[in-house]
Enzyme design. Sequence first.
Site, PDB file in Angstrom:
ATOM      1  N   GLY A 101     -22.051  47.392 -29.437  1.00 57.68           N
ATOM      2  CA  GLY A 101     -20.667  47.676 -29.057  1.00 57.68           C
ATOM      3  C   GLY A 101     -20.184  49.022 -29.570  1.00 57.68           C
ATOM      4  O   GLY A 101     -20.943  49.978 -29.711  1.00 57.68           O
ATOM      5  N   GLU A 114     -16.704  54.200 -32.707  1.00 58.49           N
ATOM      6  CA  GLU A 114     -15.264  54.427 -32.627  1.00 58.49           C
ATOM      7  C   GLU A 114     -14.581  54.011 -33.923  1.00 58.49           C
ATOM      8  O   GLU A 114     -15.052  53.105 -34.616  1.00 58.49           O
ATOM      9  CB  GLU A 114     -14.666  53.641 -31.456  1.00 58.49           C
ATOM     10  CG  GLU A 114     -15.208  54.047 -30.090  1.00 58.49           C
ATOM     11  CD  GLU A 114     -14.661  53.175 -28.969  1.00 58.49           C
ATOM     12  OE1 GLU A 114     -13.711  52.397 -29.236  1.00 58.49           O
ATOM     13  OE2 GLU A 114     -15.180  53.267 -27.845  1.00 58.49           O
ATOM     14  N   PHE A 158     -19.994  51.320 -34.385  1.00 54.34           N
ATOM     15  CA  PHE A 158     -20.456  52.526 -35.078  1.00 54.34           C
ATOM     16  C   PHE A 158     -20.100  53.802 -34.315  1.00 54.34           C
ATOM     17  O   PHE A 158     -20.483  54.890 -34.722  1.00 54.34           O
ATOM     18  CB  PHE A 158     -21.972  52.448 -35.304  1.00 54.34           C
ATOM     19  CG  PHE A 158     -22.394  51.206 -36.038  1.00 54.34           C
ATOM     20  CD1 PHE A 158     -21.986  50.978 -37.350  1.00 54.34           C
ATOM     21  CD2 PHE A 158     -23.163  50.240 -35.418  1.00 54.34           C
ATOM     22  CE1 PHE A 158     -22.353  49.823 -38.026  1.00 54.34           C
ATOM     23  CE2 PHE A 158     -23.543  49.079 -36.076  1.00 54.34           C
ATOM     24  CZ  PHE A 158     -23.136  48.872 -37.388  1.00 54.34           C
ATOM     25  N   TYR A 201     -32.477  56.852 -15.084  1.00 51.88           N
ATOM     26  CA  TYR A 201     -32.500  57.348 -16.460  1.00 51.88           C
ATOM     27  C   TYR A 201     -33.158  58.726 -16.524  1.00 51.88           C
ATOM     28  O   TYR A 201     -34.188  58.970 -15.897  1.00 51.88           O
ATOM     29  CB  TYR A 201     -33.230  56.376 -17.381  1.00 51.88           C
ATOM     30  CG  TYR A 201     -32.482  55.072 -17.629  1.00 51.88           C
ATOM     31  CD1 TYR A 201     -31.149  54.909 -17.241  1.00 51.88           C
ATOM     32  CD2 TYR A 201     -33.113  54.000 -18.255  1.00 51.88           C
ATOM     33  CE1 TYR A 201     -30.472  53.725 -17.461  1.00 51.88           C
ATOM     34  CE2 TYR A 201     -32.441  52.795 -18.482  1.00 51.88           C
ATOM     35  CZ  TYR A 201     -31.119  52.665 -18.082  1.00 51.88           C
ATOM     36  OH  TYR A 201     -30.451  51.480 -18.301  1.00 51.88           O
TER      37      TYR A 201
END
Length: 290
Positions: A206, A211, A209, A49
């Site tokens: 998922g 696509e 928010f 990260y």
Amino acid sequence: MTKTKLSPIVAGTMNWGIWDKKLSMTEMAHMIHLCLENGISTFDHADIYGSYTTESEFGKAFASSKIPREKIQLVSKCGIQHISPNRDNKIKHYNYDRNYIIWSVENSLANLNTDYLDVLLLHRPSPLMQADEIAEAVEKLKSEGKILDFGLSNFTASQTELIRQKTTVSYNQVQFSATHFEPMLDGSFDYMQIHNIIPMSWNPLGSIFREDTDQTRRLKKLLARLVDKYHYGSDTLLLAWIIQHPAGVIPVAGTVNVARIQALMTAAALKLEPEDWFAIWAESMGNDVP
């Protein structure tokens, strides 16, 4: 049996550093405090990260926060060899050699300013991984107290079984959400329940928010009705949908939005009515259940 108890929702740190939010040390320390104040005590990391920088930034922030180590749980991952100025990698690949796993954990411990990881995960499966070699590294790290529990990330049931034959696997972090529900159908969650492996879910909201598709439009329309019914936000409802699965899934939430962090734990106490739970799945599929 796991040696650690993680919070019902885990704070994901992938976007805290240079890959996205670029939080300062002071801002990170505030974020750690904010999570703790709202019942979120587990922080999910990976060595890669921030192109191998976020762990050390978090470690400095944690040290400055003066929070006792026993108040939080630290999860980290190793194995992905990322293309980065901070590593001499010519191509992205995976490494699960015994010595590399041990070195990587010790490096994460130094970066995170801690003596141990509550959970070590192997980040992604590799075709070249040797289960015996992985088990040797894990058992050595456990015997030295450098990791308490061990698990996997993005492993299938058969890949998990390969490793589980050699050493205890306590966690598997997979992609699971209302728009990516395959783990509850392909045997992954069944397998985890059989073998007492706790699933964690990355990207738990998922694509809803992110696509604009037929699938996300159907879900948003339904969620608008459910928000009126339950008086909770769409994101809370989506997390509650995940948590309600009997596998005992722990969502990894990456938000740094103060209001959202304050609302996250409400999802752990919210139980959707069965028809509403199935309605979310049906709208995601675009048809009723078989």
